[in-house]
Design a protein around this motif. Structure first.
Motif, mmCIF file in Angstrom:
data_model
loop_
_atom_site.group_PDB
_atom_site.id
_atom_site.type_symbol
_atom_site.label_atom_id
_atom_site.label_comp_id
_atom_site.label_asym_id
_atom_site.label_seq_id
_atom_site.Cartn_x
_atom_site.Cartn_y
_atom_site.Cartn_z
ATOM 1 N N GLU A 149 -15.611 -1.416 -9.557
ATOM 2 C CA GLU A 149 -15.727 -2.388 -8.470
ATOM 3 C C GLU A 149 -16.408 -3.645 -8.995
ATOM 4 O O GLU A 149 -17.011 -3.625 -10.067
ATOM 5 C CB GLU A 149 -16.544 -1.817 -7.310
ATOM 6 C CG GLU A 149 -15.709 -1.205 -6.197
ATOM 7 C CD GLU A 149 -15.012 -2.243 -5.320
ATOM 8 O OE1 GLU A 149 -15.190 -3.454 -5.585
ATOM 9 O OE2 GLU A 149 -14.300 -1.857 -4.385
ATOM 10 N N ASN A 205 -20.174 -0.890 -10.387
ATOM 11 C CA ASN A 205 -20.004 -2.339 -10.274
ATOM 12 C C ASN A 205 -19.979 -2.964 -11.667
ATOM 13 O O ASN A 205 -20.993 -2.976 -12.362
ATOM 14 C CB ASN A 205 -21.141 -2.928 -9.443
ATOM 15 C CG ASN A 205 -20.961 -4.416 -9.196
ATOM 16 O OD1 ASN A 205 -20.017 -5.036 -9.664
ATOM 17 N ND2 ASN A 205 -21.880 -4.999 -8.438
ATOM 18 N N ASN A 227 -18.449 -4.304 -3.773
ATOM 19 C CA ASN A 227 -18.959 -3.229 -2.933
ATOM 20 C C ASN A 227 -19.318 -1.994 -3.756
ATOM 21 O O ASN A 227 -18.750 -1.738 -4.808
ATOM 22 C CB ASN A 227 -17.925 -2.855 -1.877
ATOM 23 C CG ASN A 227 -17.573 -4.031 -0.998
ATOM 24 O OD1 ASN A 227 -18.435 -4.834 -0.668
ATOM 25 N ND2 ASN A 227 -16.307 -4.125 -0.611
ATOM 26 N N SER A 228 -20.253 -1.218 -3.245
ATOM 27 C CA SER A 228 -20.617 0.044 -3.885
ATOM 28 C C SER A 228 -20.294 1.190 -2.936
ATOM 29 O O SER A 228 -20.272 1.020 -1.712
ATOM 30 C CB SER A 228 -22.104 0.061 -4.252
ATOM 31 O OG SER A 228 -22.902 -0.047 -3.091
ATOM 32 N N CYS A 277 -17.358 7.778 -6.025
ATOM 33 C CA CYS A 277 -18.335 6.716 -6.283
ATOM 34 C C CYS A 277 -17.686 5.564 -7.044
ATOM 35 O O CYS A 277 -16.565 5.678 -7.563
ATOM 36 C CB CYS A 277 -19.530 7.259 -7.069
ATOM 37 S SG CYS A 277 -19.069 8.137 -8.565
ATOM 38 N N THR A 278 -18.395 4.468 -7.074
ATOM 39 C CA THR A 278 -17.928 3.273 -7.777
ATOM 40 C C THR A 278 -18.994 2.832 -8.766
ATOM 41 O O THR A 278 -20.172 3.162 -8.642
ATOM 42 C CB THR A 278 -17.649 2.121 -6.807
ATOM 43 O OG1 THR A 278 -18.852 1.829 -6.077
ATOM 44 C CG2 THR A 278 -16.539 2.469 -5.839
ATOM 45 N N ASP A 334 -26.384 2.689 -13.792
ATOM 46 C CA ASP A 334 -25.610 3.230 -12.669
ATOM 47 C C ASP A 334 -24.740 4.410 -13.115
ATOM 48 O O ASP A 334 -24.601 5.417 -12.393
ATOM 49 C CB ASP A 334 -24.742 2.141 -12.047
ATOM 50 C CG ASP A 334 -25.555 1.127 -11.265
ATOM 51 O OD1 ASP A 334 -26.755 1.376 -11.033
ATOM 52 O OD2 ASP A 334 -24.991 0.077 -10.897
ATOM 53 N N SER A 347 -20.798 5.629 -2.574
ATOM 54 C CA SER A 347 -21.306 6.905 -3.070
ATOM 55 C C SER A 347 -21.193 7.936 -1.953
ATOM 56 O O SER A 347 -21.958 7.911 -0.988
ATOM 57 C CB SER A 347 -22.764 6.767 -3.522
ATOM 58 O OG SER A 347 -23.254 7.998 -4.010
#
Length: 347
Positions: free
Chosen positions: A306, A331, A309-310, A328-329, A342, A312
């Motif tokens: 991403e 960034n 936006n995040s 999940c992402t 992260d 989880s």
């Protein structure tokens, strides 16, 4: 997806497993506004270091007419031209030469990039000057993607790996946009197939590098479907393979990570965001076909890149092997140290 150029470079360095070599070149990534120019500069800096140390050489068989016998005498050619009457003979012998495949590919890449109009004149001039420093004995080569599969590198010439990885990527883009004046890297970050592969390889090598090797096994693991033929055992041959992107196994946990390179991690459905169905099916299949976990906690992780936006999300199956599912992402539009932090938090 607008990923900063310096982060694209880190993705590539990890995917190629050449992080130390890339960092040693000390290229200011922030000075470039596109990946093509950055890679050309990295190639220029790396090859300059290579030329200072000395290009790799290998023994090549040469054939020549000589009055000083050496190597193996080629009797058929010598007799045919009656060279013995002139106190000479055709001989074949091994000679140390710069004319090896990896040097040919480097030289061919510099020759092509020095004429690439989409690069700025300053970089093209630098490439041209470096090109003049290549030994003239390095012969031209027609570059096709398959040629890179023939390269044989070893401990003594491993410094070529990063440079040849760049050359291969450059040629893949150049050969796909052979029209003059068309920017070969304009759509590089929009190439979903290319970026999906890059993101997957990046994650695999990232966790190989950053997780404690004494505590974690990191690999792309193949799983077996828990399906048994009802009628004929030979029907097993029709079952497709199940290859995970990344498997992370520790003493107490067995994680299966599936990397997805999509513009968005969620999909709009009836005015509400939902997890992409096929992705959820896939990671669910992974967790339900792990049979050798040995009491470890089984976890399936869907991970998306991403730039804003995040996300989880965590779920638990209440039947079967009680596997955990995480969506999940990460960034990629932040400082690299934050990206590393992260990614480690995810596992």
């Amino acid at each position: 997806m607008q990923i900063p150029i310096q982060n694209v470079f880190y993705l590539l360095a990890y995917a190629w497993d050449q992080l130390e070599e890339a960092e040693a070149l000390q290229v200011d990534c922030t000075a470039f506004d596109n990946a093509f120019a950055l890679l050309a500069k990295v190639l220029a800096n790396g090859t300059t270091h290579l030329l200072k140390r000395g290009l790799d050489r290998n023994y090549q068989e040469e054939e020549t007419l000589t009055s000083q016998l050496r190597g193996k005498i080629l009797f058929p050619a010598s007799v045919k031209e009656n060279t013995f009457a002139r106190a000479a003979a055709y001989c074949a012998f091994d000679e140390l030469s710069y004319d090896v495949l990896h040097n040919r590919l480097l030289k061919a890449t510099f020759k092509r990039l020095a004429k690439e109009e989409t690069l700025c004149p300053k970089i093209r001039q630098e490439l041209h000057l470096i090109l003049q420093r290549f030994p003239p004995e390095i012969t031209p080569i027609t570059v096709r993607p398959a040629v890179f599969r023939k390269i044989q590198l070893h401990r003594n010439n491993r410094q070529y790996k990063l440079l040849l990885s760049i050359c291969e990527l450059v040629w893949l883009r150049l050969l796909s946009t052979e029209q003059e004046g068309v920017h070969p890297f304009k759509d590089f970050l929009r190439d979903k197939k290319q970026m999906a592969y890059l993101f997957e390889k990046f994650l695999l090598n990232f966790y190989k590098r950053h997780l404690n090797r004494e505590e974690w096994q990191v690999s792309a693991k193949q799983l077996s479907w828990q399906l048994t033929p009802v009628e004929d055992p030979s029907h097993s041959a029709y079952i497709p393979s199940m290859q995970t992107d990344i498997s992370l196994i520790s003493r107490h946990r067995h994680l299966v990570m599936d990397a997805k390179y999509y513009p968005k991690a969620l999909k709009g459905q009836y005015d509400r965001d939902k997890i992409i169905t096929n992705n959820l099916y896939q990671v669910f299949s992974y967790t339900q076909n792990i049979t050798n976990a040995g009491g470890k906690q089984i976890e399936g992780i869907l991970i998306y890149p991403e730039v804003s936006n995040s996300l989880s999300l965590s779920y638990k199956f209440t039947t079967g092997n009680n596997a955990l599912i995480k969506i999940c992402t990460v960034n990629l539009n932040q400082e690299w140290q934050d990206i590393e932090s992260d990614l480690l938090k995810i596992v």
